[in-house]
Design a protein around this motif. Structure first.
Motif, mmCIF file in Angstrom:
data_model
loop_
_atom_site.group_PDB
_atom_site.id
_atom_site.type_symbol
_atom_site.label_atom_id
_atom_site.label_comp_id
_atom_site.label_asym_id
_atom_site.label_seq_id
_atom_site.Cartn_x
_atom_site.Cartn_y
_atom_site.Cartn_z
ATOM 1 N N VAL A 120 -5.256 7.873 34.754
ATOM 2 C CA VAL A 120 -6.298 8.531 35.535
ATOM 3 C C VAL A 120 -7.455 7.545 35.679
ATOM 4 C CG1 VAL A 120 -7.963 10.420 35.570
ATOM 5 C CG2 VAL A 120 -5.633 10.829 34.793
ATOM 6 N N THR A 121 -7.865 7.333 36.915
ATOM 7 C CA THR A 121 -8.968 6.416 37.196
ATOM 8 C C THR A 121 -10.240 7.207 37.484
ATOM 9 O OG1 THR A 121 -8.548 6.364 39.570
ATOM 10 C CG2 THR A 121 -7.368 4.735 38.197
ATOM 11 N N ILE A 122 -11.327 6.495 37.571
ATOM 12 C CA ILE A 122 -12.601 7.132 37.868
ATOM 13 C C ILE A 122 -12.565 7.816 39.232
ATOM 14 C CG2 ILE A 122 -13.692 5.074 38.827
ATOM 15 C CD1 ILE A 122 -15.378 7.721 36.594
ATOM 16 N N ASP A 123 -11.821 7.256 40.179
ATOM 17 C CA ASP A 123 -11.706 7.879 41.505
ATOM 18 C C ASP A 123 -11.095 9.276 41.412
ATOM 19 O OD1 ASP A 123 -12.825 5.708 42.805
ATOM 20 O OD2 ASP A 123 -10.885 4.758 43.166
ATOM 21 N N GLN A 124 -10.106 9.443 40.536
ATOM 22 C CA GLN A 124 -9.479 10.751 40.353
ATOM 23 C C GLN A 124 -10.398 11.720 39.607
ATOM 24 O OE1 GLN A 124 -6.217 8.528 38.645
ATOM 25 N NE2 GLN A 124 -4.800 9.798 39.821
ATOM 26 N N ALA A 125 -11.345 11.183 38.867
ATOM 27 C CA ALA A 125 -12.260 12.022 38.088
ATOM 28 C C ALA A 125 -13.485 12.463 38.879
ATOM 29 C CB ALA A 125 -12.697 11.275 36.831
ATOM 30 N N LEU A 126 -13.751 11.859 40.030
ATOM 31 C CA LEU A 126 -14.952 12.182 40.807
ATOM 32 C C LEU A 126 -15.131 13.675 41.083
ATOM 33 C CD1 LEU A 126 -15.158 9.179 43.309
ATOM 34 C CD2 LEU A 126 -16.615 9.638 41.313
ATOM 35 N N PRO A 127 -14.075 14.417 41.414
ATOM 36 C CA PRO A 127 -14.267 15.849 41.666
ATOM 37 C C PRO A 127 -14.707 16.641 40.432
ATOM 38 C CG PRO A 127 -12.160 15.110 42.569
ATOM 39 C CD PRO A 127 -12.710 13.989 41.756
ATOM 40 N N PHE A 128 -14.593 16.056 39.248
ATOM 41 C CA PHE A 128 -14.921 16.763 38.017
ATOM 42 C C PHE A 128 -16.346 16.512 37.527
ATOM 43 C CE2 PHE A 128 -10.353 16.297 38.224
ATOM 44 C CZ PHE A 128 -9.948 17.592 38.008
ATOM 45 N N PHE A 129 -17.089 15.692 38.249
ATOM 46 C CA PHE A 129 -18.482 15.469 37.882
ATOM 47 C C PHE A 129 -19.317 16.671 38.296
ATOM 48 C CE2 PHE A 129 -17.147 11.006 37.805
ATOM 49 C CZ PHE A 129 -17.713 10.623 36.600
ATOM 50 N N VAL A 133 -24.764 14.773 39.781
ATOM 51 C CA VAL A 133 -24.619 13.584 38.941
ATOM 52 C C VAL A 133 -24.549 12.363 39.842
ATOM 53 C CG1 VAL A 133 -23.112 12.350 37.340
ATOM 54 C CG2 VAL A 133 -23.502 14.792 37.047
ATOM 55 N N TYR A 134 -25.407 11.409 39.557
ATOM 56 C CA TYR A 134 -25.467 10.177 40.335
ATOM 57 C C TYR A 134 -24.456 9.199 39.739
ATOM 58 C CZ TYR A 134 -27.576 6.248 42.847
ATOM 59 O OH TYR A 134 -27.792 5.171 43.673
ATOM 60 N N ASP A 143 -21.832 10.958 28.776
ATOM 61 C CA ASP A 143 -21.148 12.239 28.584
ATOM 62 C C ASP A 143 -20.490 12.710 29.869
ATOM 63 O OD1 ASP A 143 -21.687 12.516 25.895
ATOM 64 O OD2 ASP A 143 -23.493 13.713 26.206
ATOM 65 N N ASP A 144 -21.159 12.535 31.003
ATOM 66 C CA ASP A 144 -20.595 12.968 32.280
ATOM 67 C C ASP A 144 -19.290 12.242 32.584
ATOM 68 O OD1 ASP A 144 -22.607 14.860 33.000
ATOM 69 O OD2 ASP A 144 -23.922 13.215 33.610
ATOM 70 N N TYR A 145 -19.273 10.934 32.354
ATOM 71 C CA TYR A 145 -18.067 10.137 32.573
ATOM 72 C C TYR A 145 -16.939 10.634 31.676
ATOM 73 C CZ TYR A 145 -14.835 6.231 32.167
ATOM 74 O OH TYR A 145 -13.700 5.473 32.123
ATOM 75 N N TYR A 146 -17.242 10.790 30.385
ATOM 76 C CA TYR A 146 -16.253 11.217 29.398
ATOM 77 C C TYR A 146 -15.648 12.568 29.772
ATOM 78 C CZ TYR A 146 -14.484 12.769 24.829
ATOM 79 O OH TYR A 146 -13.700 13.250 23.812
ATOM 80 N N LYS A 147 -16.483 13.539 30.067
ATOM 81 C CA LYS A 147 -16.007 14.887 30.402
ATOM 82 C C LYS A 147 -15.169 14.890 31.671
ATOM 83 C CE LYS A 147 -19.869 17.207 28.163
ATOM 84 N NZ LYS A 147 -21.138 17.931 28.386
ATOM 85 N N ALA A 148 -15.580 14.125 32.663
ATOM 86 C CA ALA A 148 -14.832 14.070 33.919
ATOM 87 C C ALA A 148 -13.465 13.427 33.721
ATOM 88 C CB ALA A 148 -15.633 13.320 34.978
ATOM 89 N N ALA A 151 -11.208 15.921 31.892
ATOM 90 C CA ALA A 151 -10.824 16.996 32.808
ATOM 91 C C ALA A 151 -9.781 16.519 33.817
ATOM 92 C CB ALA A 151 -12.057 17.532 33.524
ATOM 93 N N ALA A 152 -9.967 15.324 34.358
ATOM 94 C CA ALA A 152 -9.023 14.789 35.337
ATOM 95 C C ALA A 152 -7.648 14.554 34.709
ATOM 96 C CB ALA A 152 -9.570 13.498 35.943
ATOM 97 N N PHE A 153 -7.629 14.040 33.486
ATOM 98 C CA PHE A 153 -6.364 13.792 32.798
ATOM 99 C C PHE A 153 -5.647 15.112 32.527
ATOM 100 C CE2 PHE A 153 -3.352 12.450 29.618
ATOM 101 C CZ PHE A 153 -3.087 11.127 29.911
ATOM 102 N N ALA A 154 -6.387 16.100 32.020
ATOM 103 C CA ALA A 154 -5.788 17.406 31.730
ATOM 104 C C ALA A 154 -5.239 18.048 33.001
ATOM 105 C CB ALA A 154 -6.822 18.314 31.063
#
Length: 163
Positions: A120-129, A133-134, A143-148, A151-154
């Motif tokens: 899972v890359t940061i691009d896939q995690a963007l919808p979970f921010f 969030v800037y 924390d925002d990065y970690y949580k996203a 969530a994206a991996f799950a």
């Protein structure tokens, strides 16, 4: 149709049906493993100290209606090397990823079996921010990065279970 043609065709159809069967069964167990002693970056080891429990909780929350006494075992083994490498501040967020091996098994149902590498890359995690969030100013330690990323991996694991 001769047996020489019929049997291979039936076997191919059986394999295709099993491979495409929906893994929408019940979940007996969710296990997440990460060997933090193998993480070579001390800051990453500290930041990801609860990653196994957090990912397990995120998976359980998404699968809560499918938890049962009998069913599949979902096992995730996260890549310690990727945790170390992705956490380096010299590496931009665009290069960050959460990677691991996902195994699905069911002792009572052979159609519920799969093993795959998930990245899972940061691009896939963007919808979970969270809204507002800037993302340009984020670091891998936020924390925002970690949580996203969790969530994206799950979500990716759950989506694969439904295919």
């Amino acid at each position: 149709m001769s047996r020489n043609i019929l049997y291979p065709a039936l076997f191919a159809l059986l394999l295709a049906t099993g491979a495409n069967a929906a893994m929408d069964g019940m979940i007996k167990e969710i296990e997440v493993q990460v060997d933090l002693t193998a993480v070579t970056n001390p800051a990453a080891a500290a930041r990801y100290a609860n990653l196994g429990a957090d990912l397990q909780g995120a998976l359980a929350a998404r699968l809560v209606d499918r938890i049962a006494e009998d069913g599949m075992r979902v096992s995730v083994d996260l890549s310690e090397v990727e945790l170390s490498n992705s956490f380096q501040e010299a590496v931009g967020l665009a290069d960050s990823k959460l990677a691991g091996t996902v195994k699905i098994s069911d002792l009572k149902d052979n159609t519920h079996f799969d093993t795959y590498e998930l990245v899972v890359t940061i691009d896939q995690a963007l919808p979970f921010f969270a809204e507002g969030v800037y993302t340009v100013a984020l670091t891998a330690s936020s924390d925002d990065y970690y949580k996203a990323m969790v969530a994206a991996f799950a979500d990716a694991v759950v989506l694969r279970l439904q295919k």
